[in-house]
Design an enzyme around this catalytic site. Structure first.
Site, PDB file in Angstrom:
ATOM      1  N   ALA A 502      36.407  35.698  -3.082  1.00 56.14           N
ATOM      2  CA  ALA A 502      36.195  34.917  -1.865  1.00 56.14           C
ATOM      3  C   ALA A 502      36.210  35.829  -0.643  1.00 56.14           C
ATOM      4  O   ALA A 502      37.053  36.718  -0.533  1.00 56.14           O
ATOM      5  CB  ALA A 502      37.271  33.847  -1.725  1.00 56.14           C
ATOM      6  N   VAL A 606      54.849  46.869   2.318  1.00 59.71           N
ATOM      7  CA  VAL A 606      55.572  47.962   2.979  1.00 59.71           C
ATOM      8  C   VAL A 606      55.202  49.276   2.309  1.00 59.71           C
ATOM      9  O   VAL A 606      55.406  49.448   1.113  1.00 59.71           O
ATOM     10  CB  VAL A 606      57.104  47.771   2.898  1.00 59.71           C
ATOM     11  N   GLY A 661      40.420  53.699  10.201  1.00 59.42           N
ATOM     12  CA  GLY A 661      40.891  52.621   9.333  1.00 59.42           C
ATOM     13  C   GLY A 661      42.382  52.543   9.132  1.00 59.42           C
ATOM     14  O   GLY A 661      42.858  51.825   8.250  1.00 59.42           O
ATOM     15  N   GLU A 664      45.036  48.039  12.331  1.00 61.17           N
ATOM     16  CA  GLU A 664      44.362  46.757  12.175  1.00 61.17           C
ATOM     17  C   GLU A 664      43.117  46.761  13.072  1.00 61.17           C
ATOM     18  O   GLU A 664      43.029  47.562  14.020  1.00 61.17           O
ATOM     19  CB  GLU A 664      45.295  45.623  12.598  1.00 61.17           C
ATOM     20  N   ASP A 675      53.784  44.539  13.159  1.00 60.51           N
ATOM     21  CA  ASP A 675      53.604  44.957  11.768  1.00 60.51           C
ATOM     22  C   ASP A 675      54.879  45.594  11.225  1.00 60.51           C
ATOM     23  O   ASP A 675      55.310  45.305  10.112  1.00 60.51           O
ATOM     24  CB  ASP A 675      52.430  45.941  11.692  1.00 60.51           C
ATOM     25  N   LYS A 679      57.562  44.332   8.240  1.00 63.47           N
ATOM     26  CA  LYS A 679      57.962  45.197   7.127  1.00 63.47           C
ATOM     27  C   LYS A 679      59.479  45.349   7.055  1.00 63.47           C
ATOM     28  O   LYS A 679      60.072  45.330   5.968  1.00 63.47           O
ATOM     29  CB  LYS A 679      57.299  46.564   7.275  1.00 63.47           C
TER      30      LYS A 679
END
Length: 811
Positions: A502, A606, A661, A664, A675, A679
């Protein structure tokens, strides 16, 4: 001599009947053969259906009758080339059809179809086919089975008179020609001389009776399959032919749905120790299945799995049953008197209830019979009124190797339970060759597949994956699975079957597996989807050994985990939202996974591919206690501060992190510390502490107002921070320090902050996008355990997700 029986599909077409002729003539070169044939494929059903039309006064019976005549005529025209023999056969066949027409016409006129008449009608299928085959095979001598297969009426059923039949068979075949041809199925009442039959599938029984009476070398059953299969190949793609079966194993499989051989067939030849060979008319060189007394031990706990659809369960219960002698006798006698067969019995040791399994078509009659039998007890309240529970299926695992082997039943229940399949009733005979369970019919396909897989009948263990998200991580994961697929099959006997993929807007599904070479093109052509549609489709597929793999950052997708776990679908998540959600929701997910016997894996939440969560779990499971965690958990932020220099300003490092990359798509998620906070909360929870995101003490390095407005606004304003960062960087360099955004937890207290570390600190030399975690425990108090490595990037994150999938495959 040999007895060869050919089923309806073996005489159902020109191709098959020519194959039959080759097989018979080749065998007859070596020894004498008796050939037993069924009616042309589908003809018995058509004979019965036409009788019902005639009974109802429907003129359509004439059309159906003419179609049967035409089919037989066309077959004769095609295969019989000799004019004289063809003309003689036409006369014989047409005479039989004229008799049949008269019977149908009588039924049509008087609107009556007695059992006697119906038996006479269905006999014409074998009488016609056997005449055709006897003419087609030169030198074959035709015998009328009615002259030597004799029955008598018992309990309103036709039962073979074995003693008389064996005597007549021996007399009839005292002198054997090279090829004898016999119509199967049909018989004759010894007292009334009425035409009877041996039941649907009775041609096998005819052949077995003749083989036993004549002490044949072997009985060969020629059909349209290669023999007995480990399971129904229409349901289980991995099913394969069983080379050898004992008589008992074959009988058990036949009784529970394996329609390869008619069950009564086995007994006559078993008594005489005559082997049965099941072979495929369309693949005569195939090995087939041999059924005999002594077979080799293949080391597998079971031989095969069989099933019966259309099961109904009737519970006979009441306090008056406890300790009362004769209740079960009354149950079975009442049902037997009405010709109702019971194929499964399950009774509690308390004796207050007995569950019996019958076919759904007999359920209403069985309930009526039992309620009448126990009417007095029901009226006084000593027993409860009987009801039938329908919509069920029965599964049997069969194999003589189960005898005295501990744990088979436990494995059966554990396997079904782990797949979310409840066992409604259970039965095991003292012979220990058959364990039967009744389940809901909706779960039959899933149950058969998971049992076939669990009991090592499949060549490969199969894991069925639903992958959501085809971005950087999801795309890399799919590519890794594609390139590793054959290697896993070859060396691990594992098939990672991707049955669903998907994207954010579309989804594709295939129970047999999606071609990973062109899934993106298939997605483009697929229908629009949504999280709710994705959920419903996965649940409706109800596929065994399922794993949902979330490679998104979607809150809506994370919200589906609970439903999937409740339906015994394991979850592997690169998405951090669920594991960092409110503590009660996180705990419910973990508890549901344990309760359902499935897995909830999120190692990549993590440290990407680093074994951080797994290590913490291992420490705790071994009795250690986590006292303190210090970590650099953002590969993105570590990359940014490692790139920061006199030549590369702060704003440029953020752009590079996004371009390569590491961050985000919206880098504000990383810069806000959100983020890292997620974690840290996850690690704190795994360490055994109750933790919420709001409990984390935050010391951020980018002003709060930078996280407001649009992403374009953020990029425009970001260079305004460069001068301040550069000035602070220079001071750090002068002091021999570096920045690290550190997440820490000590005895449950959590904090994230930008810290300066010197050369002696383990975090100082952390390069690129690496992560590092220091674990201080009761055992590792003076020298914390250190875990370090790549902590960001699509490849390593996908590899971590892959490792989580493999951990589920290997349980």
């Amino acid at each position: 001599m040999k007895v060869l029986k050919f089923g309806g599909t073996s005489v159902g077409s020109v191709k098959s009947i020519r194959s039959l002729k080759r097989i018979v003539e080749q065998t007859a070169k070596q020894q004498q053969v008796v050939v037993v044939v069924s009616a042309l494929g589908g003809i018995t059903d058509q004979l019965l259906a036409t009788a019902q039309q005639a009974l109802q006064g429907d003129d359509e019976w004439k059309q159906q009758f003419n179609e049967m005549v035409d089919r037989h005529h066309k077959l004769i025209d095609t295969i019989i080339t000799d004019n004289a023999r063809r003309e003689e056969l036409f006369n014989t066949v047409d005479a039989l059809f004229e008799q049949l027409r008269s019977i149908y016409f009588g039924v049509y006129l008087i609107h009556d179809l007695s059992r006697k008449t119906q038996d006479a009608i269905v006999s014409y299928g074998e009488r016609l086919s056997s005449k055709i085959v006897a003419t087609f095979i030169k030198g074959a001598k035709w015998y009328d089975a009615r002259e030597f297969i004799k029955t008598e009426r018992k309990h309103d059923k036709h039962t073979l008179d074995s003693q008389l039949t064996y005597k007549l068979v021996k007399h009839t075949f005292a002198t054997l020609p090279r090829i004898s041809l016999v119509p199967g199925f049909i018989s004759q009442d010894k007292n009334t001389n009425e035409i009877t039959n041996l039941g649907r599938g009775g041609s096998d029984y005819t052949a077995s009776i003749i083989a036993a009476a004549l002490n044949a070398e072997i009985l060969e059953i020629w059909t349209d399959v290669n023999g007995f299969m480990t399971a129904d190949p229409k349901v289980i793609k991995a099913a394969y032919t069983i080379n050898e079966l004992s008589y008992i194993e074959a009988m058990e499989l036949c009784n529970f749905g394996a329609k390869v051989v008619y069950p009564p067939t086995i007994y006559p030849v078993c008594v005489k120790n005559i082997p049965i060979k099941v072979k495929n008319t369309f693949d005569p060189d195939g090995e087939g299945t041999i059924i005999k007394a002594q077979i080799a031990n293949d080391g597998k706990p079971i031989k095969g799995i069989s099933s019966i659809k259309g099961t109904a369960l009737i519970n006979v219960s009441g306090l008056s049953m406890v300790g009362v002698i004769g209740v079960n006798r009354r149950i079975f006698t009442a049902l037997a008197d009405k010709g109702i067969s019971v194929f499964l019995v399950s009774q509690a040791s308390s004796e207050n209830s007995t569950s019996i399994g019958v076919q759904e078509k007999d359920a209403e009659e069985a309930v009526k019979v039992l309620n009448e039998e126990f009417a007095k007890e029901i009226q006084t309240g000593a027993m409860f009124s009987m009801k039938a529970q329908k919509g069920l299926a029965t599964i049997a695992i069969v194999g003589e190797n189960m005898r005295h082997l501990p744990g088979i039943a436990a494995k059966l229940f554990e396997t079904l339970g782990r797949s979310g399949i409840s066992v409604i009733a259970f039965a095991q005979g003292s012979s220990e060759t058959n364990i039967s369970v009744v389940i809901e019919a909706a779960y039959l396909r899933k149950a058969l597949n998971v049992l076939h897989d669990s009991f090592f009948l499949s060549e490969y263990k199969v894991l069925n994956l639903f992958i959501c998200g085809i971005g950087t991580v999801g795309g890399k994961l799919i590519e890794q699975i594609r390139t590793q697929y054959e290697e896993l099959k070859r060396h691990s006997q594992l098939k990672l079957n991707v049955v669903g993929i998907a994207s954010s807007k579309r989804a594709i599904y295939s129970r047999d597996g999606i071609d990973l070479n062109n899934y993106r093109e298939a997605l483009k052509e697929s229908d629009l989807s949504s999280p709710s549609a994705l959920r419903d489709h996965i649940l409706n597929m109800n596929i065994f050994n399922s794993v949902f793999v979330d490679c998104t950052a979607s809150e809506e997708i994370a919200a589906l985990y609970q439903t999937f776990l409740e339906h015994n679908i394991s979850v592997v998540a690169a998405n951090k939202i669920a594991a960092s959600s409110p503590y009660n929701e996180y705990l419910t997910l973990k508890q549901t996974a344990v309760m359902r016997g499935v897995k909830f894996r999120y190692e990549t939440n993590v440290g990407a591919g680093l074994p951080i969560i797994g290590t913490i779990n291992d420490l705790r499971n071994s009795g250690d206690k986590i006292l303190k965690i210090e970590a650099v958990l953002s590969g993105t932020l570590n990359f940014i501060f490692n790139e920061l220099s006199a030549d590369v300003p702060f704003s440029e490092t953020v752009r590079r992190a996004q371009a390569e990359g590491y961050s985000e798509p919206d880098p504000r998620i990383d810069l806000s510390g959100k983020d890292v906070i997620r974690k840290l909360v996850i690690l704190t929870r795994e360490a055994g502490y109750k933790a919420e995101q709001k409990d984390v003490e935050k010391h951020l390095f980018v002003p709060a107002d930078y996280f407001e407005g649009s992403l374009d606004d953020f990029w425009k304003r970001l260079p305004l921070l460069d001068a301040d960062f550069d000035a602070r960087r220079k001071r750090l360099e002068e002091q021999g320090q570096r920045w690290r955004f550190v997440a820490s937890m000590e005895h449950g207290h959590m904090q994230v902050a930008l810290q300066a570390v010197d050369r002696q600190h383990p975090f100082y030399n952390l390069e690129g996008s690496n992560n590092i975690v220091l674990l201080t425990t009761e055992r590792y108090k003076d020298y914390p355990m250190q875990i370090q490595g790549y902590g960001a990037g699509a490849d390593v994150t996908a590899a971590g997700v892959f490792a989580n999938i493999m951990s589920i495959a290997n349980i």
